[in-house]
Enzyme design. Structure first.
Site, PDB file in Angstrom:
ATOM      1  CG  ASP A   9      -1.764   1.182   1.340  1.00 21.23           C
ATOM      2  OD1 ASP A   9      -1.905   2.085   0.799  1.00 21.23           O
ATOM      3  OD2 ASP A   9      -1.495   1.599   2.331  1.00 21.23           O
ATOM      4  CG  ASP A  11      -1.724   7.451  -0.198  1.00 19.63           C
ATOM      5  OD1 ASP A  11      -0.731   8.622  -0.246  1.00 19.63           O
ATOM      6  OD2 ASP A  11      -2.393   7.522  -0.532  1.00 19.63           O
ATOM      7  CD  GLU A  55     -13.548   7.851  -5.523  1.00 21.32           C
ATOM      8  OE1 GLU A  55     -12.722   8.500  -4.615  1.00 21.32           O
ATOM      9  OE2 GLU A  55     -13.463   6.332  -6.317  1.00 21.32           O
ATOM     10  CG  HIS A  82      -9.639  14.037  -6.539  1.00 20.08           C
ATOM     11  ND1 HIS A  82      -8.762  13.037  -7.870  1.00 20.08           N
ATOM     12  CD2 HIS A  82      -9.029  13.603  -5.871  1.00 20.08           C
ATOM     13  CE1 HIS A  82      -7.946  12.712  -7.008  1.00 20.08           C
ATOM     14  NE2 HIS A  82      -8.256  13.042  -5.585  1.00 20.08           N
ATOM     15  CG  ASN A 128      -1.288  11.766  -5.729  1.00 24.34           C
ATOM     16  OD1 ASN A 128      -1.198  12.797  -6.541  1.00 24.34           O
ATOM     17  ND2 ASN A 128      -2.827  11.395  -5.684  1.00 24.34           N
TER      18      ASN A 128
HETATM   19  C1  XBP Z   1      -5.573   6.322   0.669  1.00 19.46           C
HETATM   20  C2  XBP Z   1      -6.138   7.058   0.688  1.00 19.46           C
HETATM   21  C3  XBP Z   1      -6.357   7.841  -0.508  1.00 19.46           C
HETATM   22  C4  XBP Z   1      -5.509   9.504  -0.240  1.00 19.46           C
HETATM   23  C5  XBP Z   1      -6.251  10.385  -1.489  1.00 19.46           C
HETATM   24  O1  XBP Z   1      -5.934   5.041   0.428  1.00 19.46           O
HETATM   25  O2  XBP Z   1      -7.121   6.900   0.498  1.00 19.46           O
HETATM   26  O3  XBP Z   1      -8.372   8.227  -0.762  1.00 19.46           O
HETATM   27  O4  XBP Z   1      -6.285   9.557   0.668  1.00 19.46           O
HETATM   28  O5  XBP Z   1      -5.556   9.690  -2.993  1.00 19.46           O
HETATM   29  P1  XBP Z   1      -5.212   3.311   0.590  1.00 19.46           P
HETATM   30  P2  XBP Z   1      -6.351  10.536  -3.971  1.00 19.46           P
HETATM   31  O6  XBP Z   1      -3.681   3.945   1.515  1.00 19.46           O
HETATM   32  O7  XBP Z   1      -6.141   2.220   2.001  1.00 19.46           O
HETATM   33  O8  XBP Z   1      -5.038   3.349  -0.746  1.00 19.46           O
HETATM   34  O9  XBP Z   1      -6.531  12.060  -3.774  1.00 19.46           O
HETATM   35  O10 XBP Z   1      -5.261  10.304  -5.236  1.00 19.46           O
HETATM   36  O11 XBP Z   1      -7.907   9.933  -4.508  1.00 19.46           O
HETATM   37 MG    MG Z   2      -2.792   3.218   3.527  1.00 26.58          MG
END
Ligand code: XBP
Ligand code: MG
Length: 253
Positions: A9, A11, A55, A82, A128
């Site tokens: 993963d 983030d 979302e 976004h 990102n």
């Molecule tokens: C990560 C997220 C992402 C970021 C924003 O979840 O929820 O949505 O917060 O990214 P995970 P975007 O780590 O479970 O993948 O704005 O590019 O959608």
């Molecule tokens: Mg995550």
């Protein structure tokens, strides 16, 4: 089955991106659009219930800002906001403000030397991921990963298992040949839904999440001079996560 690949993963797992990264970029996009919305650290924790930035904006309007007079073309409005958020977020990454979490670079490097295959399975926008990898691993950072599965590549984001299923299919691997590394409940619901053993490294936003299905739960991957704390599971005599411990965890029933 012997371990072949690590599926990461992004983030919260590779880097602490949410509070001082994504959140800040959302607020910059709102200000730029002339909106007085302000996602505080606390509110953002609640909004993280929903993965995916578009979302998340929709969820905010439906649950936390119901007064806002929505434009007729709501989808386009959200997409525009976004896109602006992605620009602000990647600009922030380019300043080098967001480092990898402890242990991440060491584990990636060891994995490459050990011939393990690497992939990314994330809900975040592809730009990102590129920005983070380039600014932390170097210009060729993306090439460390055989597959980068990100964003809208699958319609159903985490907690749906689709992003992990997609990644394994693209690598022609079965779930028992891989292990997932995650930080959140939505993340582990997705990986467990795809039948993957899962290692959890928590952060401030996710420490209260349900990780009862995890193979091991850590406060961080740790470094030799910065030991991890084991929150659940068995790390043997290890004080930081390494390939040997990942393989041990993978082999356990
Ligand atoms: C990560 C997220 C992402 C970021 C924003 O979840 O929820 O949505 O917060 O990214 P995970 P975007 O780590 O479970 O993948 O704005 O590019 O959608
Ligand atoms: Mg995550």
């Amino acid at each position: 089955m012997a371990l072949q690949a690590l599926l990461f993963d992004v983030d919260g797992t590779l880097a602490d991106t949410e509070r001082d990264g994504h959140r800040v970029a959302f607020n910059q996009a709102f200000a730029e659009a002339g909106l007085d919305w302000d996602w505080s650290v606390e509110l953002y924790g609640k909004l993280l219930t929903v993965t995916g930035g578009k979302e998340r904006i929709r969820y905010y309007l439906e649950h936390y800002n119901t007064e806002f007079k929505r434009p007729e073309a709501l989808d386009e409005f959200i997409i525009g906001l976004h896109q602006s958020k992605t620009r602000h977020y990647t600009d922030l990454l380019n300043t080098g403000a967001i480092p990898l979490r402890p242990g991440v670079l060491r584990i990636l490097t060891e994995a490459r030397s050990a011939g393990l295959r690497l992939a990314i399975a994330t809900t975040t926008t592809p730009a990102n991921v590129s920005g983070l990898l380039k600014n932390t691993l170097g210009e060729d950072g993306e090439s460390w990963f055989e597959v980068i599965a990100a964003g809208d590549i699958v319609p159903a984001k985490k907690p749906a298992p689709d992003i992990y299923t997609y990644t394994m299919q693209a690598m022609s691997l079965r779930a028992d040949e891989c292990i997932a590394l995650e930080d959140s409940e939505n993340g582990i619901r997705s990986s467990i839904g795809a039948d993957l053993k899962t290692i959890i490294t928590i952060n401030d936003y996710t420490r209260g999440h349900d990780f009862s299905d995890a193979a091991i739960v850590l406060d961080s991957f740790g470094e030799p001079d910065q030991p991890f704390t084991v929150i659940a599971g068995d790390a043997g005599d290890k004080t930081c996560m390494d390939i040997e411990l990942i393989k041990t965890v993978h082999e356990r029933n």
